[in-house]
Design an enzyme around this catalytic site. Structure first.
Site, PDB file in Angstrom:
ATOM      1  N   ASP A   1      68.739  13.421  20.760  1.00  0.00           N
ATOM      2  CA  ASP A   1      68.458  14.668  20.059  1.00  0.00           C
ATOM      3  C   ASP A   1      69.530  14.830  18.972  1.00  0.00           C
ATOM      4  OD1 ASP A   1      67.355  17.002  19.191  1.00  0.00           O
ATOM      5  OD2 ASP A   1      67.142  17.900  21.163  1.00  0.00           O
TER       6      ASP A   1
HETATM    7  C1  BGC Z   1      65.644  19.804  18.646  1.00  0.00           C
HETATM    8  C2  BGC Z   1      64.508  18.804  18.743  1.00  0.00           C
HETATM    9  C3  BGC Z   1      64.032  18.420  17.364  1.00  0.00           C
HETATM   10  C4  BGC Z   1      65.205  17.896  16.576  1.00  0.00           C
HETATM   11  C5  BGC Z   1      64.835  17.447  15.176  1.00  0.00           C
HETATM   12  C6  BGC Z   1      66.720  19.354  17.694  1.00  0.00           C
HETATM   13  O1  BGC Z   1      67.666  20.357  17.481  1.00  0.00           O
HETATM   14  O2  BGC Z   1      66.190  20.003  19.934  1.00  0.00           O
HETATM   15  O3  BGC Z   1      63.460  19.358  19.479  1.00  0.00           O
HETATM   16  O4  BGC Z   1      63.019  17.459  17.473  1.00  0.00           O
HETATM   17  O5  BGC Z   1      66.181  18.922  16.466  1.00  0.00           O
HETATM   18  O6  BGC Z   1      64.453  18.504  14.372  1.00  0.00           O
END
Ligand code: BGC
Length: 733
Positions: A261
């Protein structure tokens, strides 16, 4: 490319190229790059030029320019992958995922995922960071809106449906994109719903309550997985060999690519694991984390870890191969532009047929929580007032909507009403804004100053609404949360409608009690007072592009809402987390028993339970029947229930099957959802709904953590929601 060709390509890459392949950052860097304005950034030109993927660019023309430049400059001309958070629609926005879960209609979920893939793949997006398969039981958590609710079985069916929709069972087909399930694992179990909070679940709960939906996504063919921010048992998911190796690879035999993530490898420092890039890189590599999103531990630390003998080139190659393999599955080596085509976009964008499915989904996912008969409304000269901040508001698309394309706005309810009913006797009172002075902190955090009213304006707006409704036949209150109160970074300690709107509601209801409330929300809410003072209550969640038209259709009976809750609505936030399939305790749940489990000041059960929802007709259920009362491991029992539409209108009903294990070696819930079917029943007709009960549905983690069906007594329930009480019994031999 064949596996051998991929391997040969891999063998030819420099270490910098390899690290580039497994690094990712946001699209804005690349947009600036092709627009010739790349200055002042934390990535070196070399790193950016070798980066194997990026995300959240949505414009096909831009994507094609980025791709062209990248391929030309890359020493081996390896194409980039483009990803994005396209969680409930791209150009056409569908209802938020939590709402879609309430449809109890996986076929429709699959269909809207397919339409989403069609719209996004022509924009050049290869991978969707969806579905979120995080079972969530706590209404305080903002991200509850991103998945399908509190039940593990329902989440499995919905996660699987959306993966199949995005990928259309074959990534070679036009209009497809790869699915990346997230957030692996257990993210929905954050303590007290606190954003980016702590997760501490037992191994048993992890395996039985949280992992199955991710596994369902794997089994449905998802090509990518995103690790979660949280730790499990003290080990951060980003870098957990237990989760990413043992469970994903060894147990589930999954062969996709794992992405971190946002910034998560670097966040190992926050977990107190290490501050050193080489160690972060080592942890990522050892866990087979194929792509590092938005941090540079691989770039900054991998070579040192390699030189120090902490990792081997074979281990690095394993990650790079996962990425190349994914590019190959997407066909990027043959066609780096894949389906990106600005001209085609014009053909497939906002098609009436897509909009029709979006509108259908709004009706199927909206939950009618109460109706004393006031709905549907009629437009035969009645004076109807529409009151509240959602009367003339087009910000109803919901939380997770990425930019980059020119997408049509949603209509407002007011404009949909005016369009639908040329002749009407409607009154609108929409001066009251979303927030008052008491919401200062939230308003500042969410940067919603424009949505806030000072006390004088508030009084004037509410007084005006009170006057407007005085002589109306009916008042429709359109109130709820702001879009920004759901999703990432939107945990709340209160789950009420903002106080200014409650004041509006109370004062209006004092002069006119013919109230229909339409609620906009992205979590279960404390709506006891609203429900008690409304004659009808319709939860429309965040309904997306076709929300307003669908709301008007539902209010006036052109369509009927047919959603049922997939998260329990508590009486008060103090009950959170609350979910229907919690384990029993050794004390009763009967309030009048002084030794009962629960509270002295509030019921134990939720206000509106899991599976509950009304529509514009009524259904009666027979007692469930089963075709045999004994079962061996390779037999199937058929459960059958007769459902009669006793009302005057045809309608949809989500029929639910629950089981209870009465002879387990570990504690089991009173009921567990094990099947559901949404059926259409004509007025006056009866349909037989059947469910197959196989031994797989009976399996649990026994006292030794073996996944088995334990012999003994099982109870079978079939009904309209989790409160069904009549059951039949069978014995597994
Ligand atoms: C979120 C994810 C997301 C990623 C990219 C993160 O902060 O937890 O769900 O896919 O950002 O935008």
């Amino acid at each position: 490319m064949t596996k051998q060709e991929l391997q040969a390509l891999l063998n030819d890459l420099s270490i910098e190229e390899k690290i580039g392949e497994i690094s990712q950052t946001v699209g804005s860097y690349f947009i600036k790059d092709v627009e010739g304005a790349l200055t002042d950034h934390k990535y070196s030109d070399e790193h950016l030029a070798l980066m194997g993927s990026t995300f959240n660019v949505g414009d096909p023309e831009l994507i094609n320019r980025i791709q062209k430049k990248h391929i030309e400059n890359h020493p081996h001309h390896i194409p980039m992958m483009f990803m994005g958070d396209i969680c409930h629609g791209f150009s056409t926005i569908f209802p938020v995922a939590l709402a879609q879960g309430c449809s109890f209609d996986p076929e429709l979920v699959k269909k809207v995922a397919k339409l989403t893939a069609m719209e996004s793949s022509v924009c050049g997006i290869h991978i969707n960071y969806a579905p979120a398969a995080d079972v969530s039981r706590d209404a305080r958590w903002g991200r509850a809106v991103e998945s399908y609710g509190e039940d593990v079985y329902l989440n499995c069916r919905m996660a699987e449906a959306s993966v199949k929709g995005y990928q259309n069972d074959d990534l070679d087909k036009e209009g497809t994109m790869g699915a990346c399930f997230k957030h692996f694992a257990g993210y929905g179990a954050v303590e007290a719903g606190r954003e980016y909070g702590v997760v501490d679940v037992s191994e048993r709960s992890l395996r039985q309550d949280y992992l199955p939906p991710y596994k369902a996504a794997c089994d449905a063919g998802a090509v990518m997985a995103m690790a979660a921010f949280n730790a499990i048992s003290g080990v951060p998911c980003n870098g957990s060999q237990y989760l990413l190796q043992k469970i994903l690879r060894d147990e589930w035999k999954w062969d996709g690519a794992v992405i971190s993530d946002w910034g998560s490898l670097n966040f190992l420092r926050c977990h107190g694991i290490t501050h050193q890039y080489p160690e972060m890189a080592e942890i990522g590599v050892k866990s087979r984390m194929a792509i590092e999103m938005c941090s540079q531990c691989y770039w900054n630390g991998m070579k040192t870890a390699l030189e120090n003998g902490k990792i081997t080139m074979e281990e690095i190659d394993r990650l790079v191969f996962d990425v190349l393999n994914l590019k190959n599955k997407l066909g990027l080596f043959e066609n780096p532009y894949r389906f990106a085509d600005p001209e085609k976009l014009k053909e497939v964008k906002d098609l009436p047929s897509t909009r029709a499915e979006a509108q259908k989904m709004v009706c199927e996912s909206s939950v009618l929580l109460k109706n004393d008969g006031i709905l549907p409304l009629e437009n035969k000269g009645q004076k109807i007032a529409f009151v509240g901040p959602y009367v003339d508001n087009d910000d109803i698309l919901g939380y997770c909507v990425i930019g980059g394309i020119d997408r049509p706005n949603a209509q407002t309810v007011k404009s949909a009403l005016e369009e639908r009913f040329e002749k009407n006797n409607f009154v609108y009172a929409d001066d009251c804004k979303m927030f008052g002075n008491e919401d200062q902190r939230l308003v500042e955090f969410l940067e919603l100053q424009d949505e806030m009213m000072n006390d004088a304006d508030r009084e004037a707006a509410i007084a005006k609404a009170v006057e407007a409704v005085r002589d109306c036949d009916t008042v429709v209150m359109l109130i709820g949360e702001h879009r920004k109160m759901g999703g990432e970074l939107a945990a709340r300690t209160e789950i009420t409608v903002p106080e200014i709107q409650m004041e509006l509601f109370r004062r209006v209801s004092r002069v006119n009690d013919n109230i229909v409330t339409v609620l906009f929300n992205q979590r279960p809410m404390d709506i006891v007072e609203i429900s008690e003072k409304s004659k009808a209550l319709l939860d429309v969640w965040f309904p997306g592009t076709m929300g307003a038209q669908a709301i008007v259709d539902m209010l006036f009976g052109v369509e009927a809402p047919s959603g049922k809750l997939t998260m329990s609505f508590p009486y008060t936030v103090g009950q959170c987390p609350i979910y229907y399939n919690s384990l029993p305790t050794d004390h009763s749940t009967e309030f009048h028993d002084h030794h009962a489990t629960g509270y002295i000041d509030c019921p134990t059960e939720p206000y509106y339970p899991f599976g509950y929802g009304l529509t514009y007709t009524d259904f009666s259920y027979s007692k469930v029947k089963i075709n045999q009362t004994e079962m061996t491991a390779n037999e199937t029992i058929t459960a059958e229930v007769e459902v009669t539409n006793t009302g005057k209108r045809d309608g949809y009903e989500a029929v639910q099957l629950y089981l209870r294990d009465m002879d387990a070696s570990v504690s089991r819930p009173y009921k567990e959802l094990k099947g559901f079917k949404k059926v259409f029943i004509k007025s006056g007709e009866t349909v037989k709904v059947t469910f197959d009960i196989t031994v797989d549905l009976l399996k649990i983690y026994d006292v030794n953590m073996d996944y088995v069906a334990e012999p003994g007594e099982f109870r079978v329930f079939a009904g309209p929601n989790c409160l069904v009480s009549e059951y039949e019994t069978f014995y597994l031999k």
